[in-house]
Design a protein around this motif. Structure first.
Motif, PDB file in Angstrom:
ATOM      1  N   VAL A  12       0.840  -1.205   0.000  1.00  0.00           N
ATOM      2  CA  VAL A  12       0.000   0.000   0.000  1.00  0.00           C
ATOM      3  C   VAL A  12       0.878   1.259   0.000  1.00  0.00           C
ATOM      4  CG1 VAL A  12      -1.676   1.345   1.325  1.00  0.00           C
ATOM      5  CG2 VAL A  12      -1.982  -1.119   1.067  1.00  0.00           C
ATOM      6  N   VAL A  13       1.976   1.229   0.760  1.00  0.00           N
ATOM      7  CA  VAL A  13       2.909   2.366   0.777  1.00  0.00           C
ATOM      8  C   VAL A  13       3.474   2.600  -0.623  1.00  0.00           C
ATOM      9  CG1 VAL A  13       5.152   3.175   1.633  1.00  0.00           C
ATOM     10  CG2 VAL A  13       3.507   2.176   3.216  1.00  0.00           C
ATOM     11  N   GLY A  14       3.822   1.515  -1.310  1.00  0.00           N
ATOM     12  CA  GLY A  14       4.320   1.630  -2.683  1.00  0.00           C
ATOM     13  C   GLY A  14       3.282   2.225  -3.617  1.00  0.00           C
ATOM     14  N   LEU A  15       2.029   1.766  -3.507  1.00  0.00           N
ATOM     15  CA  LEU A  15       0.955   2.302  -4.341  1.00  0.00           C
ATOM     16  C   LEU A  15       0.702   3.778  -4.037  1.00  0.00           C
ATOM     17  CD1 LEU A  15      -1.562  -0.701  -4.250  1.00  0.00           C
ATOM     18  CD2 LEU A  15      -0.330   0.146  -6.255  1.00  0.00           C
ATOM     19  N   LEU A  16       0.805   4.146  -2.764  1.00  0.00           N
ATOM     20  CA  LEU A  16       0.649   5.556  -2.392  1.00  0.00           C
ATOM     21  C   LEU A  16       1.751   6.406  -3.021  1.00  0.00           C
ATOM     22  CD1 LEU A  16      -0.345   5.296   1.392  1.00  0.00           C
ATOM     23  CD2 LEU A  16      -1.722   6.308  -0.432  1.00  0.00           C
ATOM     24  N   ALA A  17       2.986   5.888  -2.988  1.00  0.00           N
ATOM     25  CA  ALA A  17       4.110   6.627  -3.586  1.00  0.00           C
ATOM     26  C   ALA A  17       3.885   6.856  -5.077  1.00  0.00           C
ATOM     27  CB  ALA A  17       5.408   5.860  -3.359  1.00  0.00           C
ATOM     28  N   PHE A  18       3.281   5.865  -5.753  1.00  0.00           N
ATOM     29  CA  PHE A  18       3.012   5.999  -7.186  1.00  0.00           C
ATOM     30  C   PHE A  18       1.796   6.882  -7.477  1.00  0.00           C
ATOM     31  CE2 PHE A  18       5.221   1.727  -7.516  1.00  0.00           C
ATOM     32  CZ  PHE A  18       6.378   2.262  -8.049  1.00  0.00           C
ATOM     33  N   LEU A  56      -5.934  -1.574  -4.300  1.00  0.00           N
ATOM     34  CA  LEU A  56      -6.111  -0.313  -5.014  1.00  0.00           C
ATOM     35  C   LEU A  56      -7.180   0.554  -4.354  1.00  0.00           C
ATOM     36  CD1 LEU A  56      -5.920  -1.596  -8.703  1.00  0.00           C
ATOM     37  CD2 LEU A  56      -4.281  -0.078  -7.586  1.00  0.00           C
ATOM     38  N   VAL A  57      -8.273  -0.069  -3.917  1.00  0.00           N
ATOM     39  CA  VAL A  57      -9.349   0.692  -3.265  1.00  0.00           C
ATOM     40  C   VAL A  57      -8.871   1.241  -1.925  1.00  0.00           C
ATOM     41  CG1 VAL A  57     -11.655   0.528  -2.254  1.00  0.00           C
ATOM     42  CG2 VAL A  57     -11.191  -0.574  -4.441  1.00  0.00           C
ATOM     43  N   ILE A  58      -8.116   0.451  -1.174  1.00  0.00           N
ATOM     44  CA  ILE A  58      -7.559   0.924   0.104  1.00  0.00           C
ATOM     45  C   ILE A  58      -6.647   2.124  -0.136  1.00  0.00           C
ATOM     46  CG2 ILE A  58      -5.950   0.338   1.972  1.00  0.00           C
ATOM     47  CD1 ILE A  58      -7.076  -2.519   1.862  1.00  0.00           C
ATOM     48  N   THR A  59      -5.790   2.026  -1.146  1.00  0.00           N
ATOM     49  CA  THR A  59      -4.870   3.120  -1.475  1.00  0.00           C
ATOM     50  C   THR A  59      -5.623   4.389  -1.841  1.00  0.00           C
ATOM     51  OG1 THR A  59      -3.224   1.533  -2.264  1.00  0.00           O
ATOM     52  CG2 THR A  59      -2.961   3.815  -2.970  1.00  0.00           C
ATOM     53  N   LEU A  60      -6.634   4.257  -2.704  1.00  0.00           N
ATOM     54  CA  LEU A  60      -7.417   5.416  -3.120  1.00  0.00           C
ATOM     55  C   LEU A  60      -8.178   6.020  -1.938  1.00  0.00           C
ATOM     56  CD1 LEU A  60      -8.787   3.920  -6.455  1.00  0.00           C
ATOM     57  CD2 LEU A  60      -7.169   5.813  -6.262  1.00  0.00           C
ATOM     58  N   SER A  61      -8.639   5.182  -1.020  1.00  0.00           N
ATOM     59  CA  SER A  61      -9.359   5.675   0.160  1.00  0.00           C
ATOM     60  C   SER A  61      -8.436   6.472   1.067  1.00  0.00           C
ATOM     61  CB  SER A  61      -9.974   4.490   0.925  1.00  0.00           C
ATOM     62  OG  SER A  61     -10.833   3.743   0.093  1.00  0.00           O
ATOM     63  N   ILE A  62      -7.230   5.966   1.272  1.00  0.00           N
ATOM     64  CA  ILE A  62      -6.248   6.699   2.088  1.00  0.00           C
ATOM     65  C   ILE A  62      -5.909   8.032   1.428  1.00  0.00           C
ATOM     66  CG2 ILE A  62      -3.864   6.665   2.956  1.00  0.00           C
ATOM     67  CD1 ILE A  62      -4.139   3.620   3.218  1.00  0.00           C
ATOM     68  N   LEU A  63      -5.757   8.024   0.107  1.00  0.00           N
ATOM     69  CA  LEU A  63      -5.454   9.254  -0.624  1.00  0.00           C
ATOM     70  C   LEU A  63      -6.557  10.293  -0.457  1.00  0.00           C
ATOM     71  CD1 LEU A  63      -3.965   8.113  -4.046  1.00  0.00           C
ATOM     72  CD2 LEU A  63      -2.894   9.641  -2.398  1.00  0.00           C
ATOM     73  N   SER A  64      -7.802   9.861  -0.501  1.00  0.00           N
ATOM     74  CA  SER A  64      -8.907  10.814  -0.359  1.00  0.00           C
ATOM     75  C   SER A  64      -8.892  11.475   1.012  1.00  0.00           C
ATOM     76  CB  SER A  64     -10.247  10.122  -0.620  1.00  0.00           C
ATOM     77  OG  SER A  64     -10.487   9.106   0.333  1.00  0.00           O
ATOM     78  N   ASN A  89       2.807   9.455 -19.134  1.00  0.00           N
ATOM     79  CA  ASN A  89       3.217  10.826 -18.848  1.00  0.00           C
ATOM     80  C   ASN A  89       2.371  11.409 -17.717  1.00  0.00           C
ATOM     81  OD1 ASN A  89       4.284  13.364 -18.953  1.00  0.00           O
ATOM     82  ND2 ASN A  89       4.186  13.532 -21.177  1.00  0.00           N
ATOM     83  N   SER A  90       2.323  10.700 -16.593  1.00  0.00           N
ATOM     84  CA  SER A  90       1.491  11.124 -15.474  1.00  0.00           C
ATOM     85  C   SER A  90       1.888  10.306 -14.249  1.00  0.00           C
ATOM     86  CB  SER A  90       0.009  10.912 -15.820  1.00  0.00           C
ATOM     87  OG  SER A  90      -0.822  11.413 -14.813  1.00  0.00           O
ATOM     88  N   LEU A  91       0.992  10.187 -13.288  1.00  0.00           N
ATOM     89  CA  LEU A  91       1.258   9.353 -12.114  1.00  0.00           C
ATOM     90  C   LEU A  91       1.377   7.888 -12.531  1.00  0.00           C
ATOM     91  CD1 LEU A  91      -1.267  10.900  -9.558  1.00  0.00           C
ATOM     92  CD2 LEU A  91       1.178  11.352  -9.750  1.00  0.00           C
ATOM     93  N   ALA A  92       2.294   7.191 -11.888  1.00  0.00           N
ATOM     94  CA  ALA A  92       2.556   5.797 -12.243  1.00  0.00           C
ATOM     95  C   ALA A  92       1.391   4.875 -11.900  1.00  0.00           C
ATOM     96  CB  ALA A  92       3.821   5.314 -11.531  1.00  0.00           C
TER      97      ALA A  92
END
Length: 421
Positions: A7-13, A109-117, A364-367
């Protein structure tokens, strides 16, 4: 611990300050994630090789993108660092698909997006000078930690639709309602027109699939599909007929906020490197100025993922990507088994395809966008291969049963019959 690090890796991307550019910070983060992915993949080389072999076009495309540094028109060190970043997030995507099921990948992916929000909202509340656009352009609109209102809009869109789907799944409804409301707020405050339109379209698609799955009658399903297609066709005719009037009502133009002018401006650049492009990340590395209709645009992308692919890796790479998109869409099946996971995957994939028409969301954007693309392409192919294998086994069993039944009947006919004494 593995899940936390993933999840930390997905957040970094998903955060520009951790994955965009070639600063020492970004390169250090890329090297750490690449090391983590390598260590996780090392014990599972056989599944990795099998995955690459089952997806030859995707494998060749990734190798081709990495090799494009050989003809990149920028300083060699910068080109190699760009390739390092590409290899990092592509390897991370391969780690995901080899270590997690489809349900596991979508859940992460859903957990990552939720943390981002949540982080985006906290940034706006705690550091408004950083998280809200200032200056001349987009003044007062939210950007959160995503760096731009459009990026915040797309990430909020994905989180919004995923929680809508999980709400219909029927578990932890209060949690999903909370995230739906949070991301609705983010979408409204960032005022990304593209994200709002895509949210409405994908929400309609979700309702269509859920309603379609509840219809049991074949005749009713046919009527439902034909009626839906008719409504979509009428909507498109209306949009094309009254596009200018509709756009002006929302303070927009049919140039898509200058995008069509940008596309005219880069036509010559595409034509001069038609087949193989300028090399991954090379064209926009120097942030060239584009002139169209007497207007100067200072850009970092063309606001079209498909055109950026053409600029970076030429028509060859673009056609390979489009082929992957089409074949994946044809192989998609949203069955009764794990329907909500595959519906989420379908919505994510449709978003990648549609958003890349008017925004750059491939390379050409976020990974995170490329990782989503790679994960879904591989998982759809994996499921398709299993389905084909199961059908072959079922057909073989049926054929064997028919053959055995025929043999038994033939044997019974040939049995000698003796008269009853």
């Amino acid at each position: 611990m593995k899940t936390v690090l993933t999840v930390v890796g997905l957040l970094a991307f998903s955060i520009p300050y951790a994955c965009q550019g070639l600063s020492p910070r970004v390169i250090a983060i890329s090297l750490l994630i690449l090391l983590f992915s390598y260590l996780m993949l090392l014990p599972s080389l056989k599944p990795l090789i099998a995955t690459l072999a089952d997806n030859p076009l995707l494998t060749l495309l990734m190798m081709y993108i990495a090799a494009s540094c050989l003809w990149a028109e920028q300083e060699q060190t910068s080109s190699m660092l760009m390739v390092l970043k590409f290899v990092t997030f592509s390897t991370f995507g391969l780690y995901l698909v080899t270590h997690y099921t489809t349900q596991g990948c979508i859940r992460l992916l859903v957990i990552t997006l939720s943390i981002l929000s949540v982080l985006n909202l906290l940034a706006v509340v705690l550091v408004p000078s950083f998280a809200i656009h200032g200056g001349v352009e987009h003044t007062g609109l939210w950007k959160g930690i995503s760096g731009h209102k459009n990026t915040l809009g797309t990430l909020s869109l994905l989180c919004f639709v995923s929680h809508v789907i999980y709400f219909f799944r029927g578990t932890r409804k209060a949690l999903h309602v909370g995230f739906v409301l949070l991301n609705a707020l983010l979408l409204i405050k960032c005022q990304s027109t593209t994200s709002l339109l895509l949210t409405s379209s994908l929400f309609t698609f979700i309702l269509f699939i859920l309603l379609f799955k509840r219809i049991r009658s074949v005749a009713l399903r046919g009527f439902f599909i034909s009626s839906s297609c008719l409504l979509v066709l009428l909507g498109l005719v209306f949009a094309f007929s009254y596009g200018d009037a509709i756009a002006s009502e929302f303070g927009k133009t049919t140039t898509l906020t200058g995008r069509t002018e940008i596309w005219q401006g880069i036509a010559g650049a595409i034509g001069s490197h038609y087949w193989f492009g300028y090399g991954y990340g090379s064209f926009w590395a120097n942030r060239p100025s584009i002139y169209a209709n007497g207007i100067r645009f200072d850009l970092t992308s063309s606001h079209s993922g498909f055109r950026d692919l053409w600029i970076d890796i030429g028509l060859t790479g673009l056609l390979a990507t489009i082929t992957l998109v089409i074949t994946t869409l044809f192989k998609f099946r949203i069955g009764k088994t794990d329907m909500y996971t595959w519906l989420t995957a379908a919505v994510f994939f449709l978003f990648i395809v549609l958003n890349n028409i008017t925004d750059s969301r491939f390379l050409n954007s976020l990974a995170i966008y490329w990782i989503i693309f790679v994960v879904i392409v591989i998982k759809v192919q994996e499921r398709h291969r299993l389905t084909v294998a199961e059908k072959a086994i079922t057909t073989g069993i049926q054929h064997a049963s028919i053959t055995l039944g025929t043999t038994n009947r033939t044997a019974r006919k040939k049995e000698p019959r003796f008269p009853t004494p």
